[in-house]
Write a protein that holds these residues in place. Structure first.
Motif, short mmCIF file in Angstrom:
data_model
loop_
_atom_site.label_atom_id
_atom_site.label_comp_id
_atom_site.label_asym_id
_atom_site.label_seq_id
_atom_site.Cartn_x
_atom_site.Cartn_y
_atom_site.Cartn_z
N LEU A 95 8.30 9.95 -8.23
CA LEU A 95 7.93 8.74 -8.55
C LEU A 95 6.47 8.01 -7.98
O LEU A 95 6.30 6.58 -7.94
N VAL A 96 6.08 8.83 -7.16
CA VAL A 96 4.25 8.34 -6.62
C VAL A 96 3.47 7.58 -7.87
O VAL A 96 2.89 6.64 -8.01
N PRO A 97 2.94 8.59 -8.70
CA PRO A 97 2.62 7.76 -10.20
C PRO A 97 2.72 6.85 -10.40
O PRO A 97 1.42 5.27 -10.64
N SER A 157 0.89 -1.16 0.14
CA SER A 157 0.07 -0.01 -0.05
C SER A 157 0.96 1.09 -0.37
O SER A 157 1.85 1.08 0.79
N LEU A 158 0.40 2.25 -0.83
CA LEU A 158 0.77 3.71 -0.83
C LEU A 158 0.30 4.33 0.39
O LEU A 158 -0.82 4.85 -0.63
N TRP A 187 2.07 0.60 -10.48
CA TRP A 187 2.19 -0.72 -10.52
C TRP A 187 2.22 -1.83 -9.56
O TRP A 187 1.62 -2.84 -9.29
N LEU A 188 1.28 -0.83 -7.98
CA LEU A 188 0.32 -1.92 -7.38
C LEU A 188 -0.87 -1.88 -7.80
O LEU A 188 -1.40 -3.22 -8.17
N ASP A 189 -1.67 -1.54 -8.27
CA ASP A 189 -2.50 -1.36 -9.12
C ASP A 189 -2.68 -2.70 -10.18
O ASP A 189 -3.26 -3.60 -10.13
N PRO A 218 5.49 16.29 4.07
CA PRO A 218 4.48 15.30 3.60
C PRO A 218 5.51 15.09 2.86
O PRO A 218 6.66 14.36 3.15
N SER A 219 4.85 13.05 2.79
CA SER A 219 5.98 12.26 2.08
C SER A 219 4.86 11.26 2.28
O SER A 219 4.16 10.84 2.18
N TYR A 220 5.71 10.17 0.85
CA TYR A 220 4.48 9.06 0.55
C TYR A 220 5.51 8.03 1.04
O TYR A 220 7.01 7.54 1.32
#
Length: 123
Positions: free
Chosen positions: A81-83, A37-38, A88-90, A60-62
């Motif tokens: 790199l979030v998108p 999970s992100l 990848w997770l999806d 803030p951070s992911y």
């Protein structure tokens, strides 16, 4: 899955092993990664007089949370790199769903192949 219509009912046409494999290969996502999970979070830093931390806003951070050998770990993800990580997770979830759907179909196809082979052996 193909469907065959008989009289008043529609039922699935029996699939061969090749049918199931072809279907799975055509639906595989281009990139897949382990499930995790992100999450977006705000956390304090180590600087004693940080204005953002003092105001309660924090930084803030992911973070990517995953499991490896039964242990949970987290990994910082830079915002740019979030998108890509989310894709990848999806894709990993889509692949998992595809495997859940393919398993019973594959077993049914294996049974049909076995039955065909035993009928040929009897003849």
């Amino acid at each position: 899955m193909l469907y065959v219509q008989h009289a008043d009912q529609i039922r699935p046409k029996p699939e061969s092993l090749a049918d199931v494999q072809r279907c799975c290969n055509s639906r595989l996502p281009p990139v897949a990664c382990r499930l995790g999970s992100l999450n977006f979070r705000r956390s304090p830093c180590i600087r004693p007089n940080c204005r953002a931390c003092r105001s309660g806003e924090k930084h803030p951070s992911y973070v990517l949370y995953c499991r490896q050998q039964g242990r949970r770990f987290s990994l910082y993800v830079p915002e740019e790199l979030v998108p890509q990580v989310q894709r990848w997770l999806d894709n990993g979830r889509a692949l998992q769903e595809l495997l859940y759907q393919a398993a019973p179909r594959y077993v049914q196809a294996l049974k049909r192949e076995r039955d065909k082979a035993s009928k040929k052996a009897e003849d």
